[in-house]
Design a protein around this motif. Structure first.
Motif, PDB file in Angstrom:
ATOM      1  N   SER A   1       0.760  -1.149   0.071  1.00 38.00           N
ATOM      2  CA  SER A   1       0.175  -0.045  -0.112  1.00 38.00           C
ATOM      3  C   SER A   1       0.839   1.205   0.073  1.00 38.00           C
ATOM      4  O   SER A   1       0.552   2.165  -0.854  1.00 38.00           O
ATOM      5  N   THR A   2       1.937   1.408   0.852  1.00 30.42           N
ATOM      6  CA  THR A   2       2.764   2.599   0.790  1.00 30.42           C
ATOM      7  C   THR A   2       3.490   2.701  -0.517  1.00 30.42           C
ATOM      8  O   THR A   2       3.416   3.863  -1.017  1.00 30.42           O
ATOM      9  N   PRO A   3       4.388   1.836  -1.080  1.00 30.89           N
ATOM     10  CA  PRO A   3       4.712   2.254  -2.315  1.00 30.89           C
ATOM     11  C   PRO A   3       3.949   2.320  -3.505  1.00 30.89           C
ATOM     12  O   PRO A   3       4.232   3.324  -4.282  1.00 30.89           O
TER      13      PRO A   3
ATOM     14  N   LEU B   1       1.304   6.401  -7.198  1.00 35.80           N
ATOM     15  CA  LEU B   1       0.043   7.102  -7.577  1.00 35.80           C
ATOM     16  C   LEU B   1       0.141   8.530  -7.502  1.00 35.80           C
ATOM     17  O   LEU B   1      -0.377   9.305  -8.299  1.00 35.80           O
ATOM     18  N   LEU B   2       0.639   9.237  -6.414  1.00 37.19           N
ATOM     19  CA  LEU B   2       1.067  10.570  -6.300  1.00 37.19           C
ATOM     20  C   LEU B   2       1.633  11.229  -7.440  1.00 37.19           C
ATOM     21  O   LEU B   2       1.667  12.088  -7.696  1.00 37.19           O
ATOM     22  N   SER B   3       2.533  10.270  -7.957  1.00 31.76           N
ATOM     23  CA  SER B   3       3.507  10.860  -9.149  1.00 31.76           C
ATOM     24  C   SER B   3       2.436  11.304 -10.303  1.00 31.76           C
ATOM     25  O   SER B   3       2.800  11.784 -11.410  1.00 31.76           O
ATOM     26  N   TYR B   4       1.030  10.630 -10.363  1.00 27.52           N
ATOM     27  CA  TYR B   4       0.204  10.817 -11.314  1.00 27.52           C
ATOM     28  C   TYR B   4      -0.946  11.983 -10.832  1.00 27.52           C
ATOM     29  O   TYR B   4      -1.984  11.941 -11.326  1.00 27.52           O
ATOM     30  N   SER B   5      -0.607  12.612  -9.612  1.00 17.68           N
ATOM     31  CA  SER B   5      -1.826  13.417  -9.213  1.00 17.68           C
ATOM     32  C   SER B   5      -2.193  14.460 -10.111  1.00 17.68           C
ATOM     33  O   SER B   5      -3.572  14.834 -10.080  1.00 17.68           O
TER      34      SER B   5
ATOM     35  N   ASP C   1      -9.729  12.174  -7.937  1.00 20.21           N
ATOM     36  CA  ASP C   1      -9.816  11.631  -6.664  1.00 20.21           C
ATOM     37  C   ASP C   1      -9.443  10.302  -6.509  1.00 20.21           C
ATOM     38  O   ASP C   1      -9.379   9.393  -7.439  1.00 20.21           O
ATOM     39  N   MET C   2      -9.104   9.784  -5.184  1.00 21.27           N
ATOM     40  CA  MET C   2      -8.624   8.612  -5.166  1.00 21.27           C
ATOM     41  C   MET C   2      -9.397   8.023  -3.627  1.00 21.27           C
ATOM     42  O   MET C   2      -9.390   8.740  -2.769  1.00 21.27           O
TER      43      MET C   2
ATOM     44  N   MET D   1       4.175  13.721   2.477  1.00 21.36           N
ATOM     45  CA  MET D   1       4.299  13.566   0.825  1.00 21.36           C
ATOM     46  C   MET D   1       2.937  13.505   0.565  1.00 21.36           C
ATOM     47  O   MET D   1       2.597  14.080  -0.484  1.00 21.36           O
ATOM     48  N   ALA D   2       1.848  12.977   1.081  1.00 24.95           N
ATOM     49  CA  ALA D   2       0.413  12.759   0.832  1.00 24.95           C
ATOM     50  C   ALA D   2      -0.209  14.264   0.719  1.00 24.95           C
ATOM     51  O   ALA D   2      -0.805  14.594  -0.574  1.00 24.95           O
ATOM     52  N   GLN D   3       0.163  14.839   1.767  1.00 24.26           N
ATOM     53  CA  GLN D   3      -0.595  16.019   1.898  1.00 24.26           C
ATOM     54  C   GLN D   3      -0.092  16.947   1.034  1.00 24.26           C
ATOM     55  O   GLN D   3      -0.596  18.086   0.921  1.00 24.26           O
ATOM     56  N   TYR D   4       1.255  16.947   0.508  1.00 23.03           N
ATOM     57  CA  TYR D   4       1.912  18.018  -0.255  1.00 23.03           C
ATOM     58  C   TYR D   4       1.037  17.900  -1.669  1.00 23.03           C
ATOM     59  O   TYR D   4       0.693  18.926  -2.112  1.00 23.03           O
TER      60      TYR D   4
END
Length: 266
Positions: free
Chosen positions: A114-116, A121-125, A130-131, A158-161
């Motif tokens: 889940s973490t990696p 997925l964040l690289s495709y933000s 939404d996710m 990193m997620a909240q960035y």
């Protein structure tokens, strides 16, 4: 559709209809949405998503033994597309069909990746509207935590960035087969249209956050001593005696920008 859950894929299949209903209600899928489901398993959520979107759905599934069953179960949906792939390596940009189209990504994610997978997925933000994910409750708590919270750390920052993060609701082990040994939770992640604290260099930012949390019990002065001096931190308005979990996103971006500019000017 019988299938033995595989430990190596971290499979726990959702079967509780009330939980499935609540998840789909949280997602609010509708006709015209470009929804991508990661790890459809035996199609518990898939069926509801297909009904809501009138048969349009992309799914990414690694376990090839599940694919024939999914094809049979949803054969009458012409817009149902299966991508046999590891989500950790999958290029989600290939699913976007129109310039203005945004992806809505959902999934009951295997705990072991889940973490990696979230970092991937964040690289495709920029392509994502939404996710919504089912994750180990502890991971959701870490994603949503703020400064000063025991769960706050590198993953939170990193997620909240990139995203607004919301812990939606918890799900007990009994909702799955086989039942996991931990509680789960649903998280909603909505990428910011404009980053609230954009950094000048993302690699520098990632490095600073990683170094800051290398040893949680140590102070910023200790964790960042090879990168920035106490005097420099003080000039930035940051107390070097603080532990890393006391700093918010604005402070971490300020440190990263300072270090990047210092290297650039040096």
């Amino acid at each position: 559709m019988g299938h033995q859950a595989r430990k190596r894929f971290g499979q726990n299949f959702l079967h509780d209809p009330n939980v499935i209903r609540n998840i789909v209600k949280s997602i609010r899928p509708k006709v015209g949405d470009r929804i991508v489901e990661i790890g459809p398993g035996m199609g518990a959520i898939t069926e509801e998503l297909l009904d809501a979107t009138e048969g349009e759905l992309d799914v990414v599934e690694l376990d090839r033994d599940l694919i024939p069953g999914l094809k049979v179960k949803f054969f009458n949906h012409k817009g149902f597309r299966i991508h046999e792939s590891d989500a950790l390596k999958f290029d989600f940009a290939t699913l976007k069909q129109a310039p203005e189209e945004q992806l809505r990504i959902v999934g009951n994610l295997p705990y072991n990746i889940s973490t990696p997978l979230i970092f991937h997925l964040l690289s495709y933000s920029g392509l994502v509207k939404d996710m919504h994910f089912m994750l180990q409750k502890e991971v959701v708590q870490r994603l949503a935590a703020g400064p000063g919270d025991n769960n706050y750390g590198r993953l939170s920052i990193m997620a909240q960035y990139y995203c607004q993060v919301q812990h939606m609701f918890d799900v007990g082990p009994g909702a799955f087969k086989p039942a996991p040994k931990v509680d789960s939770a649903i998280v909603r992640m909505v990428p910011h249209q404009d980053l609230p604290y954009p950094v000048k260099d993302h690699k520098t930012f990632e490095r600073i956050v990683r170094e800051s949390f290398a040893m949680r019990r140590k102070t910023l002065r200790n964790n960042l001593k090879k990168t920035i001096s106490s005097e420099e931190l003080e000039k930035l308005g940051i107390d070097p005696a603080l532990r890393p979990e006391r700093l918010g996103l604005p402070e971490y971006t300020r440190i990263a920008d300072y270090i990047y500019e210092r290297a650039d000017n040096g």
